[in-house]
Design a protein around this motif. Structure first.
Motif, mmCIF file in Angstrom:
data_model
loop_
_atom_site.group_PDB
_atom_site.id
_atom_site.type_symbol
_atom_site.label_atom_id
_atom_site.label_comp_id
_atom_site.label_asym_id
_atom_site.label_seq_id
_atom_site.Cartn_x
_atom_site.Cartn_y
_atom_site.Cartn_z
ATOM 1 N N UNK A 120 0.827 -1.214 0.000
ATOM 2 C CA UNK A 120 0.000 0.000 0.000
ATOM 3 C C UNK A 120 0.856 1.256 0.000
ATOM 4 N N UNK A 121 1.955 1.222 0.742
ATOM 5 C CA UNK A 121 2.860 2.378 0.778
ATOM 6 C C UNK A 121 3.483 2.605 -0.603
ATOM 7 N N UNK A 122 3.857 1.532 -1.290
ATOM 8 C CA UNK A 122 4.406 1.692 -2.643
ATOM 9 C C UNK A 122 3.372 2.341 -3.564
ATOM 10 N N UNK A 123 2.133 1.899 -3.479
ATOM 11 C CA UNK A 123 1.084 2.509 -4.292
ATOM 12 C C UNK A 123 0.887 3.978 -3.967
ATOM 13 N N UNK A 124 0.957 4.316 -2.682
ATOM 14 C CA UNK A 124 0.823 5.708 -2.244
ATOM 15 C C UNK A 124 2.023 6.542 -2.712
ATOM 16 N N UNK A 125 3.210 5.978 -2.588
ATOM 17 C CA UNK A 125 4.426 6.712 -2.981
ATOM 18 C C UNK A 125 4.479 6.947 -4.484
#
Length: 188
Positions: A120-125
Motif C-alpha cells: 500500500x505504501x508503494x502505491x501511495x508513494x
C-alpha cells in the motif's frame, strides 16, 4: 473513505490492513507496542517507547516536508497498529525519491501484515506522492527486513560500509531499491 476509529482516515487499504498518518493520539498504543517489541527490534531499530519520545518523533515527521509518516493498521482488529513505514528524505525535482524506515510490532510479526502494508505504501508513494524510486537501507543480518523488501520487488543495489549510526556504532548496510515504471516527470 473508510476510517480507523472515529478520527483517522486510511490513505489506502487492502484486505487486512490500511495505512494512515501518525497522530499524537496514537502515543499510548504506539509506545506500548514498541516496549512489547524490544526483543524483535533490537539491535536493528529503536522506535520511541515513551510518550515524550513519541511526541518528539511524531512532531519531527509531521512538520517535515520531506517525510511521509505512515502507520500500518489492522482493519479487522479495531485499527490496531501493526507497524509503521516512514518515507524519509523525500527529494523532488528530477530525483523523485525517498528512503524507507519501518518496523513491525511483535503481535503482528510473521503474519504478512507489513508486506501488505508495504504494498500500500508503494502505491501511495508512486501514485499520490508522485515519487519514482524508494530505497531501504538494511543491516545485512536483518533477514526478516530483507525478506520483506525482496517480496515487495526491491532489488539489491549495493553495500555501504559504516553507513548509519545505530545502537552506538556505525553499521554496514545493504541498499535495496524499487522504482516505478512507465512514469514521466511532471510536465513532460
Amino acid at each position: 473513505m473508510p476510517t480507523n476509529g472515529p478520527h483517522a482516515a486510511y490513505l489506502a487499504e487492502g484486505p487486512r490492513v490500511g495505512i494512515r498518518h501518525f497522530r499524537y493520539e496514537d502515543a499510548d498504543e504506539f509506545t506500548a507496542r514498541a516496549r512489547e517489541s524490544r526483543d524483535l527490534h533490537q539491535p536493528w531499530l529503536f522506535p520511541p517507547d515513551t510518550a515524550p519520545a513519541y511526541a518528539a518523533y511524531t512532531r519531527a515527521r509531521l512538520e517535515s516536508p520531506d517525510t511521509e509518516p505512515l502507520l500500518v493498521c489492522e482493519r479487522g482488529a479495531g485499527g490496531a497498529i501493526a507497524g509503521y513505514i516512514n518515507i524519509n528524505n523525500i527529494v523532488r525535482g528530477g530525483f523523485l525519491s525517498g528512503t524507507l524506515g519501518y518496523g513491525a510490532f511483535a503481535h503482528a510479526a510473521g503474519r504478512g501484515l507489513m508486506g501488505e502494508g508495504l504494498g500500500l505504501v508503494l502505491g501511495h508513494a508512486f501514485g499520490p506522492l508522485g515519487l519514482h524510486r524508494l530505497e531501504a537501507n538494511i543491516q545485512p543480518l536483518n533477514e526478516a527486513s530483507i525478506r520483506l523488501v525482496r517480496r515487495a520487488g526491491f532489488r539489491l543495489e549495493g553495500y555501504s560500509p559504516a553507513f548509519l549510526f545505530v545502537d552506538g556504532a556505525w553499521r554496514d548496510h545493504e541498499r535495496w531499491a524499487v522504482a516505478s515504471t512507465g512514469r514521466s516527470l511532471p510536465g513532460n
